[in-house]
Design an enzyme around this catalytic site. Structure first.
Site, PDB file in Angstrom:
ATOM      1  N   THR A  82       0.788  -1.292  -0.057  1.00 52.43           N
ATOM      2  CA  THR A  82      -0.159  -0.004   0.012  1.00 52.43           C
ATOM      3  C   THR A  82       0.866   1.465   0.002  1.00 52.43           C
ATOM      4  O   THR A  82       0.599   2.390  -0.661  1.00 52.43           O
ATOM      5  CB  THR A  82      -0.903   0.095   1.336  1.00 52.43           C
ATOM      6  OG1 THR A  82      -1.837  -1.210   0.891  1.00 52.43           O
ATOM      7  CG2 THR A  82      -1.590   1.142   1.250  1.00 52.43           C
ATOM      8  N   ASP A 158       0.214  -7.010   5.072  1.00 59.51           N
ATOM      9  CA  ASP A 158      -0.536  -8.114   5.295  1.00 59.51           C
ATOM     10  C   ASP A 158       0.674  -9.311   5.616  1.00 59.51           C
ATOM     11  O   ASP A 158       0.580  -9.946   6.698  1.00 59.51           O
ATOM     12  CB  ASP A 158      -1.103  -8.851   4.091  1.00 59.51           C
ATOM     13  CG  ASP A 158      -2.340  -8.090   3.730  1.00 59.51           C
ATOM     14  OD1 ASP A 158      -2.863  -8.385   2.952  1.00 59.51           O
ATOM     15  OD2 ASP A 158      -2.411  -6.946   4.395  1.00 59.51           O
ATOM     16  N   LYS A 235       0.864  -8.619  12.446  1.00 61.01           N
ATOM     17  CA  LYS A 235      -0.040  -7.560  11.999  1.00 61.01           C
ATOM     18  C   LYS A 235      -1.480  -8.158  12.760  1.00 61.01           C
ATOM     19  O   LYS A 235      -1.847  -9.183  12.668  1.00 61.01           O
ATOM     20  CB  LYS A 235      -0.319  -7.571  10.538  1.00 61.01           C
ATOM     21  CG  LYS A 235      -1.523  -6.698  10.046  1.00 61.01           C
ATOM     22  CD  LYS A 235      -1.587  -6.676   8.540  1.00 61.01           C
ATOM     23  CE  LYS A 235      -2.554  -5.775   8.125  1.00 61.01           C
ATOM     24  NZ  LYS A 235      -2.804  -5.468   6.959  1.00 61.01           N
TER      25      LYS A 235
HETATM   26  N1  DAS Z   1      -2.719  -5.874   0.359  1.00 57.48           N
HETATM   27  C1  DAS Z   1      -1.704  -5.412   1.292  1.00 57.48           C
HETATM   28  C2  DAS Z   1      -0.258  -5.700   1.246  1.00 57.48           C
HETATM   29  O1  DAS Z   1       0.257  -5.621   0.241  1.00 57.48           O
HETATM   30  C3  DAS Z   1      -1.633  -3.871   1.323  1.00 57.48           C
HETATM   31  C4  DAS Z   1      -0.767  -3.117   2.501  1.00 57.48           C
HETATM   32  O2  DAS Z   1      -1.426  -3.059   3.595  1.00 57.48           O
HETATM   33  O3  DAS Z   1       0.182  -2.955   2.114  1.00 57.48           O
HETATM   34  O4  DAS Z   1       0.153  -6.340   2.273  1.00 57.48           O
END
Ligand code: DAS
Length: 423
Positions: A82, A158, A235
């Protein structure tokens, strides 16, 4: 009105603001300020007005490679996530597309903290990470560490703690390797990207720390970042900015950062645990066995599923219940698997606390069947560690020895309960 236009309107008397995404049947779809995509019936929308026209595509930056020579040289390796993404206002989805140069230009404050040496390793969301890419990341970081004061790795949130765990075993480093990311894309006002990136660069370039860390928000507000040990972090929330929590120990450090209009007013480091300090060591121990699995036990797990999972891997980490338990009728399958040279490690789905092979008869029988109880190691960390150990070791007894050796703080002497903010 076009997709991507920022608009304001009223719906049932309430003022709404967001970005128009598309028309779908009798609905108009908007990405509201809270980041969620919502459809409103066309005939219920009143007094809509365009606040600003959308900018087409990602921002066009001209990358300026001039940096202050008096600042420490810090590696900035981008893998995606992200932090490198922006909202595609045609689809409303967040798409990963910023390059590492775009990151540098998006956050001019970083030019006050470090002189970055850039490396684009990948540009993927971290749900797409695989152990073979961990190996590439480790190699690139190792090469950057040879010529910099430390390295920042931008990464999706993630699976960041899987990668930070693997890197903690694959790279023995007296310099800081700091993984960071964002819960909100860099083009949104509520983005946490700037504070995470600047704090991480500061830790990598200026701190007395050595080792692999995750640096993200310490609370849902800006201004204080936690520096978590790479093998004791997870996380813990889908969307909060302080989603990463140290598990079973305190964070190693905190970074306090005050910024205004692209300028840094104050940045301070508070080290809680000096045992992870800078030094000269730098070794690459880059091993991966992809035939390793992680499985969460659940009530009613089918015997044939459990059996097939164990026998289709060379090594398996089981997230058991409580102290590390599974249903008793499945224990003979563990015995058959270990007798067929499959390593079976046990962690707990409680995440907090320590597994124990002697409290309940179930665990006693599991240990007798050859299952190895892995103290208080986090399941994801145990998985990453087994991928690493079985990349260089095939003997079950030696694998067990390595898995129970504390290489990078992954096993604590006693389990503490530390919450850095109320989730
Ligand atoms: N989909 C998630 C990832 O790339 C987005 C994020 O939080 O960075 O882990």
């Amino acid at each position: 009105m076009e997709p991507g236009d920022e608009v304001e309107f009223y719906w049932r008397g309430a003022r709404k603001k967001g970005v128009f995404i598309k028309e779908e049947g009798k609905y108009l779809i908007f990405k509201l300020e809270n980041g969620y995509n919502v459809g409103f019936p066309k005939d219920e929308i009143e007094n809509i007005k365009i606040i600003s026209k959308r900018h087409v595509g990602k921002p066009k930056f001209h990358y300026k490679p001039e940096f202050r020579e008096d600042l420490p040289l810090v590696g900035l390796a981008a893998t995606g996530g992200t932090i490198s993404a922006r909202v595609d206002y045609i689809t409303g989805a967040v798409t990963s597309e910023f390059t590492v140069e775009d990151l540098v230009n998006t956050f001019p404050e970083m030019r006050e903290v470090a002189r970055p040496k850039l490396k684009q390793i990948s540009n993927i969301f971290s749900e797409n990470m695989v152990p073979s890419l961990w190996k590439d990341i480790a190699r690139e970081i190792y090469d950057l560490l040879k010529e910099t004061e430390g390295v920042v790795v931008t990464h999706g949130t993630d699976t960041m703690h899987y990668t930070s765990s693997y890197l903690s075993f694959a790279i023995e480093t007296g310099k800081p390797v700091v993984l960071t990311g964002a819960q909100r894309s860099s083009d949104r006002p509520s983005s946490d990207a700037a504070y995470n990136l600047i704090s991480s660069l500061y830790v990598a370039g200026h701190s007395p720390l050595g080792g692999v860390f995750v640096c993200m928000h310490a609370s849902s507000s800006d201004g204080r970042n936690a520096v978590h040990l790479g093998t004791r972090v997870r996380k813990m929330h889908t969307s909060r900015r302080d989603t990463f929590q140290s598990i079973g120990r305190d964070p190693v450090a905190f970074v306090d950062l005050e910024m205004r209009k692209g300028k840094i007013d104050r940045i301070d480091l508070e080290v809680l645990d000096p045992s992870f300090s800078r030094g000269d060591k730098l070794n690459l121990r880059n091993y991966v066995n992809e035939n390793v699995g992680l499985v969460k036990y659940y009530p009613g797990m089918k015997r044939e599923i459990f059996e097939r999972f164990l026998f289709s891997h060379e090594g398996v980490i089981i997230e058991g219940t409580g102290f590390g338990h599974i249903r008793e009728e499945l224990i003979p399958i563990i015995e058959q698997a270990t007798h067929s040279n499959v390593f079976v490690g046990i962690t707990s789905q409680t995440i907090w606390g320590r597994t124990h092979p002697h409290v309940y008869s179930t665990a006693v029988r599991m240990a007798e069947a050859g299952a190895v109880f892995l103290e208080d190691m986090l399941p994801e960390t145990a998985f990453a560690k087994l991928v690493w150990v079985m990349g260089f070791e095939k003997d079950l007894e030696k694998i067990k020895e390595h898995m129970l050796t504390n290489y990078a703080g992954e096993i604590t002497e006693r389990s503490g309960i530390t919450w850095i903010s109320s989730l």
